[in-house]
Design a protein around this motif. Structure first.
Motif, short mmCIF file in Angstrom:
data_model
loop_
_atom_site.label_atom_id
_atom_site.label_comp_id
_atom_site.label_asym_id
_atom_site.label_seq_id
_atom_site.Cartn_x
_atom_site.Cartn_y
_atom_site.Cartn_z
N LEU A 1 0.82 -1.21 0.00
CA LEU A 1 0.00 0.00 0.00
C LEU A 1 0.86 1.27 0.00
N GLN A 2 1.99 1.23 0.67
CA GLN A 2 2.90 2.38 0.64
C GLN A 2 3.42 2.62 -0.77
N PHE A 3 3.77 1.55 -1.46
CA PHE A 3 4.21 1.66 -2.84
C PHE A 3 3.06 2.17 -3.72
N GLY A 4 1.88 1.61 -3.52
CA GLY A 4 0.71 2.05 -4.29
C GLY A 4 0.44 3.53 -4.11
N GLN A 5 0.67 4.04 -2.92
CA GLN A 5 0.45 5.47 -2.66
C GLN A 5 1.37 6.32 -3.55
N ILE A 6 2.61 5.88 -3.72
CA ILE A 6 3.54 6.61 -4.60
C ILE A 6 3.00 6.64 -6.03
N LEU A 7 2.51 5.50 -6.50
CA LEU A 7 1.95 5.45 -7.85
C LEU A 7 0.75 6.38 -7.98
N LEU A 8 -0.14 6.35 -6.98
CA LEU A 8 -1.32 7.21 -7.03
C LEU A 8 -0.95 8.68 -7.01
N GLU A 9 0.05 9.03 -6.22
CA GLU A 9 0.50 10.42 -6.17
C GLU A 9 1.08 10.88 -7.50
N ASN A 10 1.47 9.92 -8.34
CA ASN A 10 1.99 10.23 -9.67
C ASN A 10 0.97 9.93 -10.76
N ASN A 11 -0.30 9.94 -10.36
CA ASN A 11 -1.43 9.79 -11.29
C ASN A 11 -1.40 8.49 -12.09
N GLN A 12 -0.94 7.42 -11.46
CA GLN A 12 -0.91 6.11 -12.13
C GLN A 12 -2.15 5.31 -11.73
N LYS A 13 -2.74 4.67 -12.71
CA LYS A 13 -3.84 3.74 -12.46
C LYS A 13 -3.22 2.47 -11.89
N LEU A 14 -3.85 1.87 -10.88
CA LEU A 14 -3.30 0.66 -10.30
C LEU A 14 -4.39 -0.23 -9.73
N SER A 15 -4.00 -1.47 -9.46
CA SER A 15 -4.86 -2.40 -8.73
C SER A 15 -4.03 -3.02 -7.62
N PHE A 16 -4.71 -3.53 -6.61
CA PHE A 16 -4.07 -4.12 -5.44
C PHE A 16 -4.83 -5.38 -5.09
N CYS A 17 -4.12 -6.50 -4.90
CA CYS A 17 -4.79 -7.75 -4.57
C CYS A 17 -3.81 -8.73 -3.93
N PRO A 18 -4.34 -9.77 -3.28
CA PRO A 18 -3.46 -10.83 -2.77
C PRO A 18 -2.79 -11.54 -3.95
N TYR A 19 -1.61 -12.08 -3.68
CA TYR A 19 -0.85 -12.81 -4.70
C TYR A 19 -0.53 -14.18 -4.12
N LEU A 20 -1.17 -15.20 -4.61
CA LEU A 20 -1.08 -16.53 -4.02
C LEU A 20 0.12 -17.35 -4.48
N ASP A 21 0.82 -16.92 -5.53
CA ASP A 21 1.91 -17.72 -6.09
C ASP A 21 3.24 -17.59 -5.36
N ASN A 22 3.34 -16.67 -4.40
CA ASN A 22 4.60 -16.47 -3.69
C ASN A 22 4.31 -16.19 -2.22
N PRO A 23 4.44 -17.19 -1.33
CA PRO A 23 4.11 -17.00 0.08
C PRO A 23 4.96 -15.93 0.77
N GLU A 24 6.18 -15.68 0.26
CA GLU A 24 7.03 -14.65 0.87
C GLU A 24 6.65 -13.24 0.40
N HIS A 25 5.95 -13.14 -0.70
CA HIS A 25 5.50 -11.85 -1.25
C HIS A 25 4.04 -12.00 -1.68
N PRO A 26 3.13 -12.03 -0.70
CA PRO A 26 1.73 -12.37 -1.00
C PRO A 26 0.81 -11.20 -1.40
N TRP A 27 1.39 -10.02 -1.69
CA TRP A 27 0.57 -8.87 -2.09
C TRP A 27 1.08 -8.30 -3.41
N GLU A 28 0.15 -7.97 -4.28
CA GLU A 28 0.52 -7.50 -5.62
C GLU A 28 -0.09 -6.13 -5.92
N ILE A 29 0.75 -5.27 -6.46
CA ILE A 29 0.30 -4.01 -7.04
C ILE A 29 0.56 -4.12 -8.54
N THR A 30 -0.45 -3.80 -9.33
CA THR A 30 -0.30 -3.76 -10.79
C THR A 30 -0.57 -2.34 -11.25
#
Length: 116
Positions: free
Chosen positions: A46-75
């Motif tokens: 979410l902190q990373f997503g905030q940077i994208l939003l502050e730079n007017n980038q469209k994004l999505s945020f969701c759980p990422y099931l393919d990597n247990p060590e990195h289970p959150w995805e920003i696109t």
């Protein structure tokens, strides 16, 4: 058609773009390209997503099931022609900023655009 390695280098990005061109994609047509970055915690994503939003980038945020060590995805969904320089440039920008939040770049995808 012979492959121009200056436009389509022999790496994963160049190979993907070359394949798209070979299947009739008009790479010069701007389109949304999906760039994904995965994170070890929801807070860091979410902190990373905030940077994208502050730079007017469209994004999505969701759980990422393919990597247990990195289970959150920003696109992120920038709109651009699908050129090697555009892909690499945006990828490097994301990697630089994601590193601050322990993010890992996870690749890109874009829907095809017919040359018709």
């Amino acid at each position: 058609m012979a492959r121009d390695l200056s436009k389509y280098p022999s790496d994963s990005n160049g190979n993907m773009l070359w394949h798209m061109l070979q299947t009739g994609d008009k790479l010069t047509t701007p389109r949304e390209i999906q760039f994904s970055v995965i994170f070890p915690s929801q807070e860091k994503a979410l902190q990373f997503g905030q940077i994208l939003l502050e730079n007017n980038q469209k994004l999505s945020f969701c759980p990422y099931l393919d990597n247990p060590e990195h289970p959150w995805e920003i696109t992120a969904y920038p709109e651009m022609p699908a050129s090697y320089d555009n892909i690499i440039g945006y990828q490097m920008l994301l990697e630089t900023h994601a590193r601050k939040f322990d993010g890992i770049y996870d690749g890109w995808y874009c829907p095809p655009h017919s040359s018709e």
